[in-house]
Design an enzyme around this catalytic site. Structure first.
Site, mmCIF file in Angstrom:
data_model
loop_
_atom_site.group_PDB
_atom_site.id
_atom_site.type_symbol
_atom_site.label_atom_id
_atom_site.label_comp_id
_atom_site.label_asym_id
_atom_site.label_seq_id
_atom_site.Cartn_x
_atom_site.Cartn_y
_atom_site.Cartn_z
ATOM 1 N N LYS A 45 -7.777 -37.508 30.158
ATOM 2 C CA LYS A 45 -7.691 -36.042 30.281
ATOM 3 C C LYS A 45 -8.964 -35.383 30.820
ATOM 4 O O LYS A 45 -9.188 -34.185 30.644
ATOM 5 C CB LYS A 45 -7.303 -35.362 28.942
ATOM 6 C CG LYS A 45 -6.175 -35.999 28.192
ATOM 7 C CD LYS A 45 -5.024 -36.425 29.056
ATOM 8 C CE LYS A 45 -4.197 -35.300 29.581
ATOM 9 N NZ LYS A 45 -3.122 -35.829 30.486
ATOM 10 N N SER A 46 -9.766 -36.182 31.502
ATOM 11 C CA SER A 46 -11.029 -35.665 32.036
ATOM 12 C C SER A 46 -10.949 -35.329 33.517
ATOM 13 O O SER A 46 -11.941 -34.891 34.111
ATOM 14 C CB SER A 46 -12.132 -36.700 31.826
ATOM 15 O OG SER A 46 -12.292 -36.980 30.464
ATOM 16 N N THR A 48 -8.991 -37.638 35.680
ATOM 17 C CA THR A 48 -8.756 -38.957 36.292
ATOM 18 C C THR A 48 -7.840 -38.856 37.509
ATOM 19 O O THR A 48 -8.157 -39.343 38.601
ATOM 20 C CB THR A 48 -8.036 -39.872 35.257
ATOM 21 O OG1 THR A 48 -8.517 -39.582 33.957
ATOM 22 C CG2 THR A 48 -8.194 -41.332 35.607
ATOM 23 N N THR A 49 -6.695 -38.230 37.305
ATOM 24 C CA THR A 49 -5.673 -38.138 38.355
ATOM 25 C C THR A 49 -6.193 -37.327 39.535
ATOM 26 O O THR A 49 -5.907 -37.639 40.692
ATOM 27 C CB THR A 49 -4.410 -37.467 37.774
ATOM 28 O OG1 THR A 49 -4.246 -37.918 36.440
ATOM 29 C CG2 THR A 49 -3.193 -37.782 38.582
ATOM 30 N N HIS A 100 -9.919 -46.525 31.859
ATOM 31 C CA HIS A 100 -10.375 -45.663 30.753
ATOM 32 C C HIS A 100 -11.273 -46.462 29.796
ATOM 33 O O HIS A 100 -11.620 -45.957 28.724
ATOM 34 C CB HIS A 100 -9.180 -45.138 29.955
ATOM 35 C CG HIS A 100 -8.369 -44.076 30.664
ATOM 36 N ND1 HIS A 100 -8.944 -43.078 31.399
ATOM 37 C CD2 HIS A 100 -7.030 -43.870 30.708
ATOM 38 C CE1 HIS A 100 -7.990 -42.289 31.891
ATOM 39 N NE2 HIS A 100 -6.828 -42.753 31.496
ATOM 40 N N SER A 130 -6.280 -30.727 26.071
ATOM 41 C CA SER A 130 -5.389 -31.362 27.045
ATOM 42 C C SER A 130 -4.728 -32.612 26.433
ATOM 43 O O SER A 130 -3.527 -32.842 26.579
ATOM 44 C CB SER A 130 -6.206 -31.742 28.283
ATOM 45 O OG SER A 130 -5.406 -32.351 29.253
ATOM 46 N N SER A 223 -2.184 -26.580 42.644
ATOM 47 C CA SER A 223 -0.789 -26.268 43.023
ATOM 48 C C SER A 223 -0.189 -27.372 43.886
ATOM 49 O O SER A 223 0.975 -27.734 43.723
ATOM 50 C CB SER A 223 -0.719 -24.917 43.731
ATOM 51 O OG SER A 223 -1.552 -24.929 44.857
HETATM 52 P P1 A3P Z 1 -4.903 -29.736 31.426
HETATM 53 O O1 A3P Z 1 -4.046 -30.419 30.414
HETATM 54 O O2 A3P Z 1 -6.064 -29.012 30.794
HETATM 55 O O3 A3P Z 1 -4.143 -28.863 32.360
HETATM 56 P P2 A3P Z 1 -6.209 -36.875 33.463
HETATM 57 O O4 A3P Z 1 -5.756 -37.065 34.846
HETATM 58 O O5 A3P Z 1 -7.571 -37.451 33.193
HETATM 59 O O6 A3P Z 1 -5.180 -37.313 32.465
HETATM 60 O O7 A3P Z 1 -6.445 -35.304 33.237
HETATM 61 C C1 A3P Z 1 -5.352 -34.410 33.218
HETATM 62 C C2 A3P Z 1 -5.939 -33.007 33.228
HETATM 63 O O8 A3P Z 1 -6.465 -32.741 34.542
HETATM 64 C C3 A3P Z 1 -4.868 -31.939 32.969
HETATM 65 O O9 A3P Z 1 -5.578 -30.867 32.331
HETATM 66 C C4 A3P Z 1 -4.462 -31.576 34.397
HETATM 67 O O10 A3P Z 1 -3.833 -30.321 34.504
HETATM 68 C C5 A3P Z 1 -5.844 -31.569 35.057
HETATM 69 N N1 A3P Z 1 -5.782 -31.661 36.525
HETATM 70 C C6 A3P Z 1 -5.197 -32.607 37.292
HETATM 71 N N2 A3P Z 1 -5.306 -32.295 38.595
HETATM 72 C C7 A3P Z 1 -5.986 -31.114 38.666
HETATM 73 C C8 A3P Z 1 -6.387 -30.251 39.737
HETATM 74 N N3 A3P Z 1 -6.111 -30.526 41.002
HETATM 75 N N4 A3P Z 1 -7.053 -29.127 39.420
HETATM 76 C C9 A3P Z 1 -7.338 -28.814 38.139
HETATM 77 N N5 A3P Z 1 -6.971 -29.581 37.078
HETATM 78 C C10 A3P Z 1 -6.301 -30.714 37.343
#
Ligand code: A3P
Length: 292
Positions: A45-46, A48-49, A100, A130, A223
């Site tokens: 949730k930092s 990663t994606t 992770h 998150s 978006s």
């Molecule tokens: P939130 O739950 O606060 O919205 P991970 O990929 O490490 O699991 O992290 C997921 C978090 O990154 C989620 O946070 C997600 O919405 C946020 N996230 C992913 N892509 C993003 C982007 N392009 N801009 C901002 N936040 C993003």
């Protein structure tokens, strides 16, 4: 493999058994990194994606085709997941690998390797919020319970994937020692996406012209990623990720913790943070008064 209720305990850390086995975790520890590998490391949730998307776009000079046709878990698989062993060898060079795992678990495998490692961190208050919402929708994670209970478990470091504090201290302690390690924060990606793209692309020695940077930024905006089924987790079946209970691309905001934390919870968090982060020399953007 379903194992939605299974938990694997490895080296004192619990992992969801849906994605991890003792064997897959053992294999990760002995992984033969190649010098051309790009390794994205983060606590869940930092961001990663987001970094997976950024690296894919940078590697493709801003062309979104791969990011719109190949799921993130296939183009940047998690090293420790059970399906990775078969997948990693099929990746073209440079391979992009995600993990992770805390530093101490990968230290031996990375020793002597020139693989480029990108460590992504985020304000732990936003991480815990998150993660809490993700627990509500992910059927392979324990019941979220109340936010107060989840917060306690997070601060104790007994959530799945282990202690956030140990993770960040372990990886950032390597910043002087490992020349091939880059630290990028979620907050800087949010405040200056273009600047982060330039920073990451120069670390990867993949220079981009302005149009390419702009294209990367467009396709890794919140978006754009929210609407991209290759990265927004909507391909994951409902029995694994219950999409009626939330969205993976949830808010994407810096400071969303303010909507969840009580004043008391914030004070307690700050006290624990101060105690546990002693000896950590890294200045974090989210440590600024403006972020509090
Ligand atoms: P939130 O739950 O606060 O919205 P991970 O990929 O490490 O699991 O992290 C997921 C978090 O990154 C989620 O946070 C997600 O919405 C946020 N996230 C992913 N892509 C993003 C982007 N392009 N801009 C901002 N936040 C993003």
């Amino acid at each position: 493999m379903s194992r939605l209720d299974a938990t694997e305990t490895f080296d004192g850390i619990t992992f969801p058994g849906h994605l991890h086995t003792q064997e897959s975790l053992q294999l990760a520890l002995r992984f033969p990194f190649q010098d051309t590998d790009i390794v994205i490391v983060s606590y869940p949730k930092s961001g990663t994606t987001w970094m997976q998307q950024m690296v894919t776009l940078i590697s493709n000079k801003g062309d979104p085709h791969v990011s719109q046709t190949v799921p993130n878990w296939a183009r940047a698989p998690w090293l420790e997941h059970h399906y990775s062993a078969a997948l990693v060898d099929t990746l073209s060079r440079p391979r992009v690998i995600t993990t992770h795992l805390p530093h101490h678990m990968l230290a031996r495998a990375l020793r002597g390797s020139k693989a480029r490692v990108i460590y992504v961190s985020r304000n732990p208050k936003d991480v815990v919020v998150s993660f809490y919402h993700f627990h509500k929708m992910a059927n392979f994670l324990p019941e979220a319970g109340s936010f107060q209970d989840f917060l306690n478990t997070f601060l104790e470091g007994t959530v799945h994937f282990g202690s956030w504090f140990d993770h960040i201290k372990g990886w950032t302690s390597q910043l002087g020692a490992m020349t091939n390690l880059l630290h990028v924060t979620y907050e800087e990606m949010s405040m200056d996406c273009q600047g982060s793209i330039v920073k990451v692309s120069s670390f990867l020695q993949c220079p981009l012209v302005e149009d390419e940077v702009n294209s990367c930024a467009r396709h890794c905006s919140f978006s754009s990623m929210r609407d991209n089924s290759m990265i927004n987790c909507t391909l994951i079946p409902h029995e694994i990720l219950d999409h009626s209970k939330g969205s993976f691309m949830r808010r994407g905001k810096v400071g969303d913790w303010r909507n969840m934390f009580t004043e008391e919870q914030n004070e307690h968090f700050e006290r624990v943070l101060m105690g546990k982060m002693q000896g950590c020399s890294v200045e974090f953007v989210w440590g600024d008064a403006a972020q509090r």
